[in-house]
Scaffold this motif. Structure first.
Motif, PDB file in Angstrom:
ATOM      1  N   LEU A   7       0.850  -1.190   0.000  1.00 19.60           N
ATOM      2  CA  LEU A   7       0.000   0.000   0.000  1.00 19.60           C
ATOM      3  C   LEU A   7       0.885   1.239   0.000  1.00 19.60           C
ATOM      4  CD1 LEU A   7      -3.002   1.009   0.283  1.00 19.60           C
ATOM      5  CD2 LEU A   7      -2.539   1.186   2.739  1.00 19.60           C
ATOM      6  N   THR A  12       4.838   4.679   3.505  1.00 20.55           N
ATOM      7  CA  THR A  12       3.836   4.037   4.378  1.00 20.55           C
ATOM      8  C   THR A  12       4.523   3.034   5.316  1.00 20.55           C
ATOM      9  OG1 THR A  12       3.476   2.312   2.736  1.00 20.55           O
ATOM     10  CG2 THR A  12       1.951   4.179   2.683  1.00 20.55           C
ATOM     11  N   TYR A  13       3.765   2.585   6.292  1.00 21.88           N
ATOM     12  CA  TYR A  13       4.244   1.494   7.151  1.00 21.88           C
ATOM     13  C   TYR A  13       4.346   0.211   6.331  1.00 21.88           C
ATOM     14  CZ  TYR A  13       3.515   4.696  10.948  1.00 21.88           C
ATOM     15  OH  TYR A  13       3.598   5.800  11.767  1.00 21.88           O
ATOM     16  N   PRO A  52      -1.249  -5.243   5.947  1.00 23.94           N
ATOM     17  CA  PRO A  52      -1.395  -5.307   7.405  1.00 23.94           C
ATOM     18  C   PRO A  52      -2.564  -6.211   7.762  1.00 23.94           C
ATOM     19  CG  PRO A  52      -2.242  -3.203   6.571  1.00 23.94           C
ATOM     20  CD  PRO A  52      -1.656  -3.930   5.397  1.00 23.94           C
ATOM     21  N   VAL A  84       5.013   0.467  15.102  1.00 27.78           N
ATOM     22  CA  VAL A  84       4.341   1.621  14.489  1.00 27.78           C
ATOM     23  C   VAL A  84       4.460   2.820  15.436  1.00 27.78           C
ATOM     24  CG1 VAL A  84       2.099   2.513  13.758  1.00 27.78           C
ATOM     25  CG2 VAL A  84       2.753   0.162  13.181  1.00 27.78           C
ATOM     26  N   HIS A  86       3.775   6.862  15.365  1.00 25.26           N
ATOM     27  CA  HIS A  86       3.161   7.939  14.576  1.00 25.26           C
ATOM     28  C   HIS A  86       3.613   9.327  15.023  1.00 25.26           C
ATOM     29  CE1 HIS A  86       0.330   5.196  12.726  1.00 25.26           C
ATOM     30  NE2 HIS A  86      -0.245   4.878  13.862  1.00 25.26           N
ATOM     31  N   ALA A 108      -4.449   4.533  11.623  1.00 24.13           N
ATOM     32  CA  ALA A 108      -3.560   5.507  12.276  1.00 24.13           C
ATOM     33  C   ALA A 108      -4.391   6.496  13.095  1.00 24.13           C
ATOM     34  CB  ALA A 108      -2.721   6.230  11.227  1.00 24.13           C
ATOM     35  N   GLN A 111      -5.438   4.730  16.196  1.00 17.61           N
ATOM     36  CA  GLN A 111      -4.333   4.473  17.128  1.00 17.61           C
ATOM     37  C   GLN A 111      -3.896   5.742  17.870  1.00 17.61           C
ATOM     38  OE1 GLN A 111      -1.392   2.561  14.622  1.00 17.61           O
ATOM     39  NE2 GLN A 111      -2.868   0.964  14.106  1.00 17.61           N
ATOM     40  N   SER A 130      -3.920   5.940   2.815  1.00 20.08           N
ATOM     41  CA  SER A 130      -2.753   5.519   3.599  1.00 20.08           C
ATOM     42  C   SER A 130      -2.157   6.729   4.304  1.00 20.08           C
ATOM     43  CB  SER A 130      -1.688   4.879   2.692  1.00 20.08           C
ATOM     44  OG  SER A 130      -1.065   5.872   1.905  1.00 20.08           O
ATOM     45  N   THR A 131      -1.249   6.468   5.234  1.00 25.39           N
ATOM     46  CA  THR A 131      -0.606   7.564   5.972  1.00 25.39           C
ATOM     47  C   THR A 131       0.250   8.436   5.024  1.00 25.39           C
ATOM     48  OG1 THR A 131       1.229   6.076   6.523  1.00 25.39           O
ATOM     49  CG2 THR A 131      -0.522   6.287   8.153  1.00 25.39           C
ATOM     50  N   THR A 174       2.233  -3.729  14.312  1.00 25.53           N
ATOM     51  CA  THR A 174       1.339  -4.285  13.286  1.00 25.53           C
ATOM     52  C   THR A 174       1.994  -5.514  12.673  1.00 25.53           C
ATOM     53  OG1 THR A 174       0.319  -2.157  12.801  1.00 25.53           O
ATOM     54  CG2 THR A 174       0.161  -3.817  11.084  1.00 25.53           C
ATOM     55  N   PHE A 176       2.154  -7.700   9.513  1.00 28.31           N
ATOM     56  CA  PHE A 176       1.853  -7.715   8.076  1.00 28.31           C
ATOM     57  C   PHE A 176       2.009  -9.138   7.567  1.00 28.31           C
ATOM     58  CE2 PHE A 176       1.796  -3.184   6.897  1.00 28.31           C
ATOM     59  CZ  PHE A 176       2.318  -2.608   8.042  1.00 28.31           C
TER      60      PHE A 176
HETATM   61  O1  LIG Z   1      -1.130   3.755   5.807  1.00 31.87           O
HETATM   62  C1  LIG Z   1      -0.091   3.083   5.980  1.00 31.87           C
HETATM   63  O2  LIG Z   1       1.030   3.573   6.180  1.00 31.87           O
HETATM   64  C2  LIG Z   1      -0.211   1.621   5.983  1.00 31.87           C
HETATM   65  O3  LIG Z   1       0.706   0.937   5.621  1.00 31.87           O
HETATM   66  C3  LIG Z   1      -1.435   1.048   6.643  1.00 31.87           C
HETATM   67  C4  LIG Z   1      -1.208   1.142   8.132  1.00 31.87           C
HETATM   68  C5  LIG Z   1      -1.668   2.245   8.843  1.00 31.87           C
HETATM   69  C6  LIG Z   1      -1.417   2.318  10.219  1.00 31.87           C
HETATM   70  C7  LIG Z   1      -0.693   1.306  10.847  1.00 31.87           C
HETATM   71  C8  LIG Z   1      -0.230   0.229  10.114  1.00 31.87           C
HETATM   72  C9  LIG Z   1      -0.495   0.143   8.746  1.00 31.87           C
END
Ligand SMILES: O=C(O)C(=O)Cc1ccccc1
Length: 282
Positions: A7, A12-13, A52, A84, A86, A108, A111, A130-131, A174, A176
């Motif tokens: 993603l 992104t994560y 995830p 994770v 943030h 996110a 969380q 996505s983030t 998280t 995956f």
């Molecule tokens: O939006 C992202 O970065 C992702 O990969 C999805 C997600 C968002 C928050 C925590 C873990 C994965």
């Protein structure tokens, strides 16, 4: 070189998870949705996909479970656990009072809900894909927008960290999963002990069936690491179960237990036997 779908966009994560799993052996391919990652596997556009599955604070990403249930050609071939952490990302010098909207992935936002209600209760929340997508959008807009994302998103989209470590739980992990058309064959017998097996079942509708299934595992000392039900989408009250357990189908006790479990099901599918991520977190 083969591709690994995740993603996107970059930052992104999921990208972090893909890099940690594939190292330099695969080309990273950012995708816009979880559905398109599954599509990429089915059409052979990508060899692997990273998604995830569950978070230590927010639980399961149900869309991913539903996609696993609907795509019986897709297998789980591995997993990666990512810590994770943030941050609130925005334009340099923006004060929290100036922030009118916060954009991020729904997981996110969830969380960080404690942080948001404490410091940003005046702001609107906007869910995006996505983030990193959130970070990319706000980098093109004015200072009234902020995003929730990680260090990579902050540097990639030239955003300041207005506040760091804003997730409600410091221990935020998280898990995956890595999907593929065929799962990698594990050759080393000693790896079986560090394996996980994922199953999808729909069970015979009789009193005690689920109990009986769990008993078959318990009798052989097999540890269950996850059990989750989702609507079967046939009629109200019908469910399918997702079960993760410690061990590998090539171990006699797992093989025996699953042979017994299968007898109690209407549908039984092993979605993967794969190495557990060694990072201890879930
Ligand atoms: O939006 C992202 O970065 C992702 O990969 C999805 C997600 C968002 C928050 C925590 C873990 C994965």
């Amino acid at each position: 070189m083969k591709k690994i779908g995740y993603l996107g966009p970059e930052g992104t994560y999921s990208e972090k998870a893909a890099k940690s799993y594939a190292g330099l052996s695969y080309i990273l391919k950012p995708c816009t949705t979880f559905d398109s990652i599954f599509e990429g596997i089915i059409t052979n556009e990508v060899a692997l996909g990273v998604l995830p599955l569950e978070n230590s604070c927010e639980g399961t990403v149900v869309r991913v479970l539903d996609l696993l249930a609907r795509n019986d050609k897709v297998k789980i071939t591995g997993e990666v656990v990512v810590h994770v952490c943030h941050h609130l990302l925005g334009h340099p010098g923006t004060s929290l009072a100036e922030v009118q909207s916060i954009l991020s992935h729904p997981q996110a936002l969830a969380q960080c809900s404690g942080f948001i209600s404490k410091y940003l209760s005046h702001a609107k929340l906007q869910e995006v894909e996505s983030t990193a997508r959130a970070a990319s959008i706000i980098s093109e807009c004015g200072p009234s927008l902020a995003a929730i994302g990680n260090d990579e998103a902050s540097s990639r989209y030239n955003l300041s960290k207005l506040m760091t470590n804003i997730q409600d739980m410091a221990e935020n992990y998280t898990r995956f999963i890595v999907i593929a058309k065929e799962q990698q064959i594990m050759v080393e017998t000693e790896e079986y002990a560090n394996s996980r097996t994922s199953l999808i079942l729909s069970i015979v509708d009789q009193p005690g069936t689920l109990y009986e299934i769990l008993k078959q595992l318990a009798l052989r000392g097999i540890n269950l690491t996850k059990i989750e039900s989702r609507p079967a989408r046939t009629r109200l009250g019908e469910y399918i179960f997702f079960i993760d357990l410690d061990g590998h189908i090539n171990q006699p006790q797992v093989c025996e237990a699953l042979a017994e479990v299968k007898k109690l099901t209407v549908e039984f599918r092993i979605i993967g036997c794969y190495a557990k991520d060694k990072e201890k977190s879930l």
